[in-house]
Design a protein around this motif. Structure first.
Motif: not given
Length: 281
Positions: A211, A215, A219, A221, A224, A227, A230-231, A234
């Motif tokens: 993570r 980050a 990205s 994202e 968040e 993640w 949601r991503a 990524v």
């Protein structure tokens, strides 16, 4: 005089890796080699010995593809690794013969500020480098240290002559202009990707999570909540990036020396972010 020992770069700082974006593959390969714990231990042992013993240890350096150990603490562009031709096919073989022909004479003094010579079994292995680009010659007979010489180049075959022939062209251009040719030493097309993998490797060595790597390198994202859900793009990118970095560190980087794709068949890596990126969030 050797530069001071250097600490590992902070993987979050793009500027610390920026010089590598202009480095050729032999320099990029060194950056991987100097991070290898086995190499670091071997180099420390060899370079910590007395002078004669250190000279005798050069055979051990050959196991790592070098003619002599280079301190692992020295990063590009200060490092001067002298790769062996068995690992680095862009090495031009030549004989150094006496000459009275000034027009065709090679004088080491002309490139003294960029030259490194390792003598092994009576043969000279010459590296001419500015720290980012390099030309390598193996002198099979004679010496370039004893005054002007006429270089007789050894080229053979068809496909096998292509890489050393390019080295010869680079040497001639350097000799004429006094600097490396931008045309013959083009910026590595995948340098940004290779540097991204190197930063990921350093991040893993520093204990960063996927993570955190995502980050900083891919990205915002990834910073968040939820993640991974949601991503998903990524998430898959950072997984490939980490896998590729581990592959390179395990020896995959050696393909760089031959001009090959070190990640062929591995599924590739995500597109690299620009050199000036969002590293200081």
């Amino acid at each position: 005089m050797r530069p001071e020992d250097r600490q590992a770069a902070d993987w979050r700082e793009a500027a610390a890796y920026a010089p590598l974006l202009a480095a050729d593959r032999s320099i990029l390969a060194w950056e991987w080699l100097r991070r290898d714990p086995g190499y670091r231990a071997a180099a420390d042992r060899a370079l910590g010995q007395e002078t004669q013993a250190a000279q005798d240890s050069r055979t051990d350096a050959g196991e790592w593809g070098l003619h002599a150990f280079e301190p692992a603490e020295i990063a590009a562009p200060a490092a001067r690794p002298v790769w062996r031709s068995g690992f680095h096919p862009y090495v031009l073989e030549a004989d150094a013969l006496p000459t009275g022909d000034a027009r065709n004479a090679f004088e080491l003094a002309r490139v003294a500020g960029m030259s490194t010579i390792v003598v092994e079994s009576g043969q000279e292995h010459l590296l001419v480098s500015d720290g980012l680009r390099a030309v390598r010659l193996d002198l099979l007979s004679g010496s370039v240290r004893r005054g002007p010489v006429r270089l007789h180049y050894r080229l053979a075959g068809l496909a096998s002559a292509e890489r050393p022939l390019l080295t010869l062209r680079r040497l001639l251009a350097l000799w004429r202009a006094g600097r490396f040719s931008a045309q013959l030493h083009p910026v590595e097309a995948r340098a940004a990707r290779f540097v991204l993998m190197l930063r990921a490797h350093d991040a893993l060595a520093a204990g960063a999570t996927q993570r955190e790597i995502a980050a900083v390198l891919l990205s915002g994202e990834a910073g968040e909540a939820r993640w991974r859900v949601r991503a998903p793009t990524v998430r898959s990118q950072v997984q490939r990036l980490v896998r590729s970095a581990r592959f390179m560190a395990a020896g995959g980087y050696l393909a760089l020396l031959g001009g090959e794709d070190p990640l062929a068949g591995l599924g590739g890596v995500p597109e690299a972010i620009p050199a000036v990126d969002k590293t200081n969030r």
